[in-house]
Design a protein around this motif. Structure first.
Motif, short mmCIF file in Angstrom:
data_model
loop_
_atom_site.label_atom_id
_atom_site.label_comp_id
_atom_site.label_asym_id
_atom_site.label_seq_id
_atom_site.Cartn_x
_atom_site.Cartn_y
_atom_site.Cartn_z
N TRP A 181 -30.52 -43.32 7.26
CA TRP A 181 -31.36 -44.37 7.69
C TRP A 181 -30.96 -45.29 6.33
N ALA A 323 -22.31 -50.91 19.01
CA ALA A 323 -23.19 -51.92 18.73
C ALA A 323 -22.85 -53.22 18.86
N ASN A 358 -25.96 -58.17 16.05
CA ASN A 358 -25.95 -57.01 16.69
C ASN A 358 -26.06 -55.80 15.80
N LYS A 361 -29.59 -55.24 15.30
CA LYS A 361 -30.45 -54.57 16.51
C LYS A 361 -30.25 -53.15 16.57
N TYR A 362 -28.91 -52.65 16.37
CA TYR A 362 -28.53 -51.36 16.53
C TYR A 362 -29.21 -50.62 15.57
N TYR A 363 -29.35 -51.04 14.42
CA TYR A 363 -30.01 -50.49 13.14
C TYR A 363 -31.59 -50.24 13.69
N GLU A 364 -32.22 -51.16 14.13
CA GLU A 364 -33.64 -51.12 14.47
C GLU A 364 -33.87 -50.36 15.64
N GLU A 365 -32.91 -49.95 16.38
CA GLU A 365 -33.02 -49.03 17.78
C GLU A 365 -32.75 -47.72 17.34
N ASN A 366 -31.94 -47.43 16.46
CA ASN A 366 -31.52 -46.12 16.19
C ASN A 366 -31.51 -45.43 14.73
N LYS A 368 -33.86 -46.86 11.98
CA LYS A 368 -34.83 -47.23 11.00
C LYS A 368 -35.72 -45.94 10.30
#
Length: 384
Positions: A181, A323, A358, A361-366, A368
């Motif tokens: 992360w 992403a 984008n 968003k991908y970071y938040e979903e995968n 964090k």
């Protein structure tokens, strides 16, 4: 990891070495009799003796790695006598010899070991280290098999590691996907942290370790191809074994107008650096082992809502494409890298902002941190 676990109520002790990377000499403020025990953000830090790595030659690295293993094992013995630990996490970007103190505590006190694998051995020793001696490689194959057998769980940062680990034995039931992360200070930190003035233009930023695996040779070749495009500026933030090569290349090919070497900065400064970049650059050499690797800097780039240009293969490239946060070229293809950077420099601010959104968003979903640490707590609480 240590600070977040402490914040969640766990009692955390870190056993590490006296800092000496990448310069190869002991950092100012530390020594054999200085700052060997510290408390940092309520985390106990024990610094074992070791012999500094020097300029990083093969023999000196060997001595560096094993001196830590020996001295840290002595330290681990006394820590085990005086404390009751419920779990040991071995953080292994490289080398694997740092597993030995954990192995000692596992054998003496049956403390479960969670092996966080970021670097595959002996593959990395052969590829990144240039070791070709079959005796040495076979020896380390046996060593790593033993470490895998003695681990409660094997945490992998890339899903591609699973196959390589299972080739060494039936470890599949131990393997858990546990990605890197980014530090919250990168995405949510102070963007006013004082940093050097950066040049005007379209800023392509590479941040992190400047080593063999990162393929600085081809980054520099791409920079040379773009030499006449004075608007494109390569910003390198970090340090490592390839830094002398980079500086020599810049001087020899007269790239001082387009390639800027900033040096190493604390993690708190990264938010300021990233904020001023137009795109972030991530690279790895073209090699089967690196094709299985997801560079940790990718999560940091995504967390900072930045577009990403990559010159690598495998899972890291797949993440960027999934992403829709940037562009990828094959590892080692510096000509395509140069063309991609040139094309990206012509995108509008709105197009770059969409790519950056984008990324986040991908970071938040995968990726964090809070979710990753919660997953770690769950893994440790479910001992076999």
């Amino acid at each position: 990891m240590a600070f977040e676990l402490k914040n969640r109520g766990h009692n955390v002790t870190v056993l590490t070495g006296i800092p000496n990377y990448p310069e190869g000499k002991i950092f100012k403020g530390y020594g054999f009799f200085k700052n060997r025990k510290q408390v940092v953000n309520d985390v106990k830090v024990i610094r074992s003796l070791l012999l500094p790595r020097g300029k990083g030659g093969g023999l000196r690295l060997f001595v560096n790695y094993y001196s830590f293993a020996v001295f840290a094992s002595f330290k681990a013995f006394f820590l085990g006598i005086n404390n009751r630990y419920d779990a040991i996490i071995v953080h292994e970007p490289s080398p694997i010899t740092q597993y030995y103190p954990a192995l000692l505590m596992n054998k003496l006190w049956k403390i479960p070991v969670y092996f966080w694998v970021m670097d595959l051995w002996p593959e990395s020793l052969s590829i990144a280290g240039g070791v070709k001696n079959k005796f040495v490689l076979n020896y380390y194959t046996k060593v790593i098999k033993g470490f895998y057998r003695n681990s409660e769980k094997i945490l992998i940062t890339s899903k591609g590691f699973r196959g390589a680990i299972n080739e060494k034995g039936d470890f599949d039931d131990k393997i858990v996907y546990f990605p890197n992360w980014a530090e919250d200070s990168i995405s949510e930190g102070n963007k006013q942290f004082p940093i050097p003035l950066l040049p005007d233009g379209f800023k392509v930023m590479f941040a992190g370790n400047i080593g063999e695996a990162q393929d600085l040779d081809n980054i520099m070749k791409a920079a040379f191809k773009l030499k006449e495009n004075k608007n494109i500026k390569f910003i390198l933030v970090g340090d490592g074994r390839k830094m002398p090569f980079v500086k020599d290349f810049v001087e020899e090919h007269k790239l001082a107008d387009t390639v800027f070497v900033m040096g190493r900065f604390p993690v708190e400064a990264m938010s300021s650096f990233f904020d001023k970049a137009d795109v972030m650059l991530v690279t790895l050499k073209d090699d089967p082992i690196f094709n299985l690797t997801v560079p940790a800097k990718l999560q940091a780039y995504m967390s900072a809502s930045k577009p990403v240009i990559a010159m690598l293969n495998g899972e890291g490239s797949d993440n960027i494409l999934d992403a829709e946060c940037g562009f990828t070229v094959n590892a080692g293809d510096y000509s395509s890298l140069a063309k991609t950077i040139l094309a990206t420099s012509k995108l509008s601010n709105e197009e770059l902002q969409i790519l950056g959104s984008n990324s986040r968003k991908y970071y938040e979903e995968n990726f964090k941190m809070s979710a990753c640490i919660s997953n770690l707590e769950n893994i440790i609480s479910k001992k076999d």
